[in-house]
Design an enzyme around this catalytic site. Structure first.
Site, PDB file in Angstrom:
ATOM      1  N   GLY A  32       0.938  -1.191   0.061  1.00  0.00           N
ATOM      2  CA  GLY A  32      -0.212  -0.015  -0.183  1.00  0.00           C
ATOM      3  C   GLY A  32       0.975   1.245  -0.135  1.00  0.00           C
ATOM      4  N   SER A  33       0.320   2.436   0.050  1.00  0.00           N
ATOM      5  CA  SER A  33       1.235   3.511   0.045  1.00  0.00           C
ATOM      6  C   SER A  33       2.190   3.765   1.176  1.00  0.00           C
ATOM      7  CB  SER A  33       0.219   4.749  -0.122  1.00  0.00           C
ATOM      8  OG  SER A  33      -0.898   4.814   1.267  1.00  0.00           O
ATOM      9  N   GLU A  35       3.866   1.631   2.498  1.00  0.00           N
ATOM     10  CA  GLU A  35       4.839   0.732   2.567  1.00  0.00           C
ATOM     11  C   GLU A  35       5.988   1.057   1.148  1.00  0.00           C
ATOM     12  OE1 GLU A  35       1.561  -0.571   2.728  1.00  0.00           O
ATOM     13  OE2 GLU A  35       2.027  -0.036   4.676  1.00  0.00           O
ATOM     14  N   GLU A  54      -3.932 -10.106   1.462  1.00  0.00           N
ATOM     15  CA  GLU A  54      -3.333 -10.197   2.445  1.00  0.00           C
ATOM     16  C   GLU A  54      -3.177 -11.476   3.145  1.00  0.00           C
ATOM     17  OE1 GLU A  54      -5.161  -7.653   1.953  1.00  0.00           O
ATOM     18  OE2 GLU A  54      -4.079  -5.998   1.667  1.00  0.00           O
ATOM     19  N   HIS A  77      -0.020  -3.576   4.693  1.00  0.00           N
ATOM     20  CA  HIS A  77      -0.597  -2.122   4.727  1.00  0.00           C
ATOM     21  C   HIS A  77      -0.955  -2.007   6.323  1.00  0.00           C
ATOM     22  CE1 HIS A  77      -1.412   1.724   3.248  1.00  0.00           C
ATOM     23  NE2 HIS A  77      -2.701   1.469   2.889  1.00  0.00           N
ATOM     24  N   HIS A 293     -11.463 -29.809  20.111  1.00  0.00           N
ATOM     25  CA  HIS A 293     -12.448 -28.990  19.105  1.00  0.00           C
ATOM     26  C   HIS A 293     -13.847 -29.478  19.482  1.00  0.00           C
ATOM     27  CE1 HIS A 293     -13.450 -28.233  14.489  1.00  0.00           C
ATOM     28  NE2 HIS A 293     -13.756 -27.374  15.190  1.00  0.00           N
ATOM     29  N   GLY A 414      -7.733 -23.913  12.334  1.00  0.00           N
ATOM     30  CA  GLY A 414      -8.797 -23.856  11.729  1.00  0.00           C
ATOM     31  C   GLY A 414      -9.159 -22.730  10.867  1.00  0.00           C
TER      32      GLY A 414
END
Length: 539
Positions: A32-33, A35, A54, A77, A293, A414
């Site tokens: 993003g900007s 970075e 991401e 970002h 679980h 999971g």
């Protein structure tokens, strides 16, 4: 006291030296900007791996870290990009996978104004999914913070960390003493004292029917040092102990063909209690006790069952609801106990007490277990498996030969979207291996854009979509919970072949075992990624 003198290097220069010192020159990101100043200043020795979402970026980095055994560097970002990656971050957190997530922040002086793309409280965003999270209070502290982050990620219990850096920090002058950061080392000496080793040895030697429950820390240690795997076998044989894999396994810490291997513990309280019934001493190595679980209300243990846990994770030790816990280096503890315990002189026959039945053939189509059987017919030392088929997770280690460290990988929490990007990252981390990813049709949609990166970089990956046209694991849970009519569990037809081809990955669709066997044989000979949409009978 005066401040440390500034050197000739910038904060970015000093930070890149830290990353080089830790071998972190491959960066997984979706920029993003905020970075751009960081990315624009990378040296030619850095490699940037682009992901289109991401969650896929974090998943690929996890696969890379699993394959290399080193921390992987992720560039995301600020709030929005970091938030998108947090679904995958759950897997890295519970799987103890070392990641350094470096997030961009707005210009430092504007953050408090909550300008566009600022994250006003950046360090709290990823909690509790990271073991360390920080935004340096000054630009000059950025290199030291990144050095700490790299050590935190790798130091046991390893796991992901998060650092937010304002975009205008990178051009600020670094401190002269930052050159010392690249020379640092951190060693954890987690050996057991002689008195404790002797005490545990006496307990194990005195057990009438001992059991070992092994977890992912054993396999992770064995990737770096294969003798850890051998020590686990020696300890099991000397004690004549039944060996189980801890519930919800993310890795395979013991050869599945060994006579002492008795399979995976089903992740429910009653299921674990019943399986361990009759064992008077249970030694849990490198795992939590236990990661359940299914909700199965019951007492944790039968009377007379003593549990001893050895883990590298202090939090695993403190949160256990029963048993005695020891925080120690698992590899060293295995070696010590394998040497110290008395050999009972008993060796078992073939494959323990388990029997693996062939799946029933049906004129209506192929069973999911038949997919596993075909994979097992082509096992060799060049293949590594990534599994995200939750309908087949208990069958996987029963039906496929897993007999070396680092051969099997499953999501630790999971969080869906694990399989496809982790397979790509593992192929990048170990290009000599063929990475076979079995992924359910439901979870495949969470990480499908990883196919783009696989195609662009030509990774040697075979993506097998185990397609039952729905969320099969959830359907099974709905039946057990007595709510079989739950909506939203069927998906209908999704054309994964066209989707894969659109990303540039060759693909085919199979509906029978014979068709799948032929497609899989062909995929094993390919030089790049291949997808097989394997249609199976519904759950």
């Amino acid at each position: 006291m005066a401040d440390q003198p500034e050197g000739e290097k910038t904060v970015l220069d000093a930070s890149l030296e830290v990353f080089r010192a830790h071998g972190m020159t491959t960066i997984f990101g979706n920029p993003g900007s905020n970075e751009l100043p960081f990315l624009a200043g990378l040296g030619d020795d850095f490699r940037f791996i682009l992901g289109l979402h991401e969650q896929v970026v974090v998943g690929m980095a996890e696969g890379y870290a699993r394959a290399t055994g080193r921390p992987a560097l992720v560039n995301l970002h600020a709030a929005s990009g970091s938030g998108n990656g947090m679904g995958a971050l759950t897997n890295a957190h519970y799987g103890h996978v070392p990641l350094v997530v470096l997030a961009g922040q707005q210009v430092r002086r504007t953050v408090g104004q909550e300008t566009m793309l600022a994250n006003v409280d950046a360090s709290t965003l990823p909690a509790p999914l990271v073991k360390y999270s920080h935004e340096p209070l000054s630009a000059t502290d950025v290199p030291r913070t990144l050095s700490q982050a790299a050590f935190e990620a790798a130091t046991e219990p390893s796991g992901p960390v998060y650092v937010s850096v304002p975009l205008d920090d990178w051009d600020e002058p670094a401190l002269a003493d930052d050159e010392l950061l690249a020379k640092r080392s951190v060693t954890t000496a987690g050996t057991m004292p002689d008195s404790l080793r002797g005490e545990l040895t006496d307990v194990l030697d005195g057990a009438q029917n001992p059991a070992l429950v092994l977890g992912p820390q054993v396999d992770a240690a064995a990737v770096a040092d294969p003798t850890v795997y051998e020590d686990a076998v020696v300890l099991a044989e000397r004690l004549n102990a039944s060996v189980y894999v801890a519930p919800s396994p993310t890795r395979c810490p013991f050869p599945t063909t060994h006579p002492n291997f008795e399979g995976v513990l089903v992740p429910g309280i009653r299921s674990v209690r019943d399986r361990l019934s009759g064992h008077d001493v249970v030694l849990v190595m490198g795992a939590a006790t236990f990661r359940y679980h299914r909700w199965e209300p019951a007492n944790y243990l039968e009377p007379g069952t003593e549990v001893i846990q050895i883990t590298q994770d202090p939090r695993e030790a403190t949160r256990a609801p029963f048993g005695r816990a020891v925080v120690a280096d698992v590899a060293g503890a295995l070696a010590d106990l394998a040497e110290a315990t008395t050999d009972r002189g008993t060796r078992r026959g073939d494959r323990g007490s388990r029997t693996v039945t062939a799946p029933a053939r049906s004129e209506q189509g192929m069973a999911g277990t038949e997919v596993l059987d075909v994979l097992n017919e082509h096992v060799d030392d060049s293949v590594v498996y990534v599994n995200e088929t939750t309908t087949l997770d208990l069958d996987y280690l029963e039906r496929i030969v897993i007999d070396r460290p680092g051969m099997y990988h499953f999501p630790a929490s999971g969080g869906l979207g694990f399989g496809l990007p982790v397979a790509v990252g593992m192929a990048l981390g170990d290009p000599e291996k063929t990475v076979v990813a079995t992924v359910g049709d439901g979870s495949a949609n969470y990480g499908l854009t990883a196919l783009y990166t696989a195609a662009q970089l030509g990774t040697k990956t075979i993506f097998v979509i185990v397609n039952n046209s729905g969320y099969g694991a959830l359907s099974g849970f709905a039946e057990r919970m007595g709510v079989p009519d739950t909506p939203g569990l069927t998906l209908g037809t999704i054309d994964f072949v066209s989707l894969a081809q659109g990303y540039g990955v060759p693909a085919s669709r199979t509906t029978t075992r014979e068709e799948f066997d032929a497609a899989y044989r062909e995929a094993l000979q390919a030089d790049g990624p291949v997808l097989i949409d394997a249609v199976v009978l519904g759950a």
